[in-house]
Design a protein around this motif. Structure first.
Motif, PDB file in Angstrom:
ATOM      1  N   TRP A  62      40.222  37.167  50.682  1.00  0.00           N
ATOM      2  CA  TRP A  62      40.915  37.637  49.476  1.00  0.00           C
ATOM      3  C   TRP A  62      40.052  38.596  48.656  1.00  0.00           C
ATOM      4  O   TRP A  62      40.490  39.671  48.273  1.00  0.00           O
ATOM      5  N   THR A  63      38.809  38.225  48.389  1.00  0.00           N
ATOM      6  CA  THR A  63      37.996  39.000  47.450  1.00  0.00           C
ATOM      7  C   THR A  63      37.644  40.373  48.006  1.00  0.00           C
ATOM      8  O   THR A  63      37.709  41.381  47.290  1.00  0.00           O
ATOM      9  N   GLU A  64      37.293  40.432  49.284  1.00  0.00           N
ATOM     10  CA  GLU A  64      36.985  41.735  49.869  1.00  0.00           C
ATOM     11  C   GLU A  64      38.235  42.607  49.942  1.00  0.00           C
ATOM     12  O   GLU A  64      38.177  43.820  49.678  1.00  0.00           O
ATOM     13  N   GLN A  67      38.788  44.121  46.584  1.00  0.00           N
ATOM     14  CA  GLN A  67      37.838  45.182  46.273  1.00  0.00           C
ATOM     15  C   GLN A  67      38.195  46.457  47.023  1.00  0.00           C
ATOM     16  O   GLN A  67      38.140  47.556  46.456  1.00  0.00           O
ATOM     17  N   GLY A 162      44.137  34.776  40.602  1.00  0.00           N
ATOM     18  CA  GLY A 162      44.252  36.204  40.869  1.00  0.00           C
ATOM     19  C   GLY A 162      45.649  36.625  41.256  1.00  0.00           C
ATOM     20  O   GLY A 162      45.820  37.589  42.001  1.00  0.00           O
ATOM     21  N   PHE A 177      34.926  42.929  42.335  1.00  0.00           N
ATOM     22  CA  PHE A 177      35.134  41.766  43.194  1.00  0.00           C
ATOM     23  C   PHE A 177      33.889  41.604  44.071  1.00  0.00           C
ATOM     24  O   PHE A 177      33.661  42.389  44.978  1.00  0.00           O
ATOM     25  N   TRP A 179      32.637  40.178  46.770  1.00  0.00           N
ATOM     26  CA  TRP A 179      33.111  39.458  47.944  1.00  0.00           C
ATOM     27  C   TRP A 179      31.982  38.905  48.802  1.00  0.00           C
ATOM     28  O   TRP A 179      32.178  37.908  49.506  1.00  0.00           O
ATOM     29  N   GLN A 184      36.179  34.064  49.185  1.00  0.00           N
ATOM     30  CA  GLN A 184      37.549  33.571  49.047  1.00  0.00           C
ATOM     31  C   GLN A 184      37.764  32.962  47.666  1.00  0.00           C
ATOM     32  O   GLN A 184      38.320  33.577  46.788  1.00  0.00           O
ATOM     33  N   GLY A 187      36.249  34.023  43.450  1.00  0.00           N
ATOM     34  CA  GLY A 187      36.157  35.460  43.227  1.00  0.00           C
ATOM     35  C   GLY A 187      36.953  35.902  42.023  1.00  0.00           C
ATOM     36  O   GLY A 187      36.558  36.839  41.305  1.00  0.00           O
ATOM     37  N   ASP A 188      38.091  35.227  41.759  1.00  0.00           N
ATOM     38  CA  ASP A 188      38.882  35.565  40.583  1.00  0.00           C
ATOM     39  C   ASP A 188      38.184  35.113  39.303  1.00  0.00           C
ATOM     40  O   ASP A 188      38.048  35.879  38.350  1.00  0.00           O
ATOM     41  N   LEU A 191      35.364  37.332  38.453  1.00  0.00           N
ATOM     42  CA  LEU A 191      35.843  38.591  37.888  1.00  0.00           C
ATOM     43  C   LEU A 191      36.141  38.442  36.402  1.00  0.00           C
ATOM     44  O   LEU A 191      35.721  39.270  35.577  1.00  0.00           O
TER      45      LEU A 191
END
Length: 280
Positions: A62-64, A67, A162, A177, A179, A184, A187-188, A191
């Motif tokens: 998710w995070t990558e 980004q 997120g 983000f 990552w 996963q 990460g939200d 942020l």
């Protein structure tokens, strides 16, 4: 007055039916956002031609994906980034409600409550998330039960997931983000904590809403013991010591981070253990 330009980011991996439903719910919003699907899986059949697809490596979580989507969206300089996920869809009028909040205060990140289908009604999963002070815990709050019971007045929130969150592009001048640290989960929250340190705040519009189509932290990892070990130790798990320690070390002085980690991790694996057992 010119309408704001909004880019919606949807990360996905081999869930075509879910992502098509998410896209469909966005294309009936007013205003209609530009939709960017960040795809780490196979080609997605049946997507609306208005959708842009950005392929990324299959190992991207998710995070990558977010980004990479943010980097691509920056090229067209939108006013806002709308964060989503393939397993959610937007209730009618949600984007208009989020823009109402954003128009009132240029330093606001506007977020949606999260619902699930319960029988023939949308039932609230969470309205906001509170960090429990220095614990940075992200405790889910339910301020009402059914979608028709949502109040009018906006609510403040310490943290948020997120999904269904409208972020001014300018807020990303102060955050990214990360990552490689949080591939996963968390990460939200990482942020929002980055943005909060620069004066941004999260507000909830109760009349907005997204519907989650999967259980939170839904994981299938074989036996219960194996699933618990994965939750305890893996960097992709939001319950792991690695994730919970990293979040606090990134945002707190060492001594406070250690205390916060010990208390938060202890609560998660004592008070929260029965819930994890049900999900494992």
């Amino acid at each position: 007055m010119a309408r704001p330009r909004i880019v919606a980011l949807i990360p996905t991996y081999n869930e075509p039916e879910l992502v098509r439903a998410c896209v469909a719910s966005l294309l009936v919003q007013d205003p209609v956002p530009e939709v960017l699907v960040i795809n780490a899986g196979d080609p997605i059949p049946g997507l609306d031609p208005a959708v842009t697809v950005l392929p990324v490596r299959k190992e991207a979580f998710w995070t990558e994906c977010m980004q990479r989507g943010l980097e691509a969206a920056r090229d067209i300089a939108p006013d806002y980034i709308l964060l989503s996920n393939a397993d959610t869809y937007f209730l009618p009028g949600t984007l208009a409600h989020l823009l109402e909040l954003a128009d009132v205060d240029s330093r606001v990140i506007a977020a949606s409550p999260g619902y699930e289908m319960g029988g023939d009604a949308y039932r609230l999963r969470y309205s906001r998330q509170m960090d429990l002070g220095f614990l940075l815990y992200g405790r889910l709050i339910r301020d009402w039960n059914l979608v028709d019971e949502a109040p009018e007045a906006p609510l403040d929130s310490d943290l948020m997931g997120g999904q269904g969150v409208l972020v001014p592009l300018a807020a990303f001048d102060h955050a990214e983000f990360r990552w490689e640290i949080f591939p996963q989960y968390a990460g939200d929250h990482d942020l929002w904590l980055q943005m909060r340190a620069h004066g941004w705040r999260i507000r909830i519009h109760p009349k907005a809403g997204i519907v989650n189509r999967r259980q939170f932290n839904e994981q299938k990892r074989g036996s219960r013991l194996r699933a618990l070990w994965w939750r305890w130790n893996d960097v992709q798990s939001g319950d792991s010591w690695r994730t919970m320690a990293a979040l606090r070390l990134m945002h707190q002085p060492l001594g406070l981070a250690l205390l916060s980690f010990l208390l938060s991790f202890g609560l998660r694996w004592t008070v929260g253990l029965p819930k994890m057992l049900r999900r494992s």
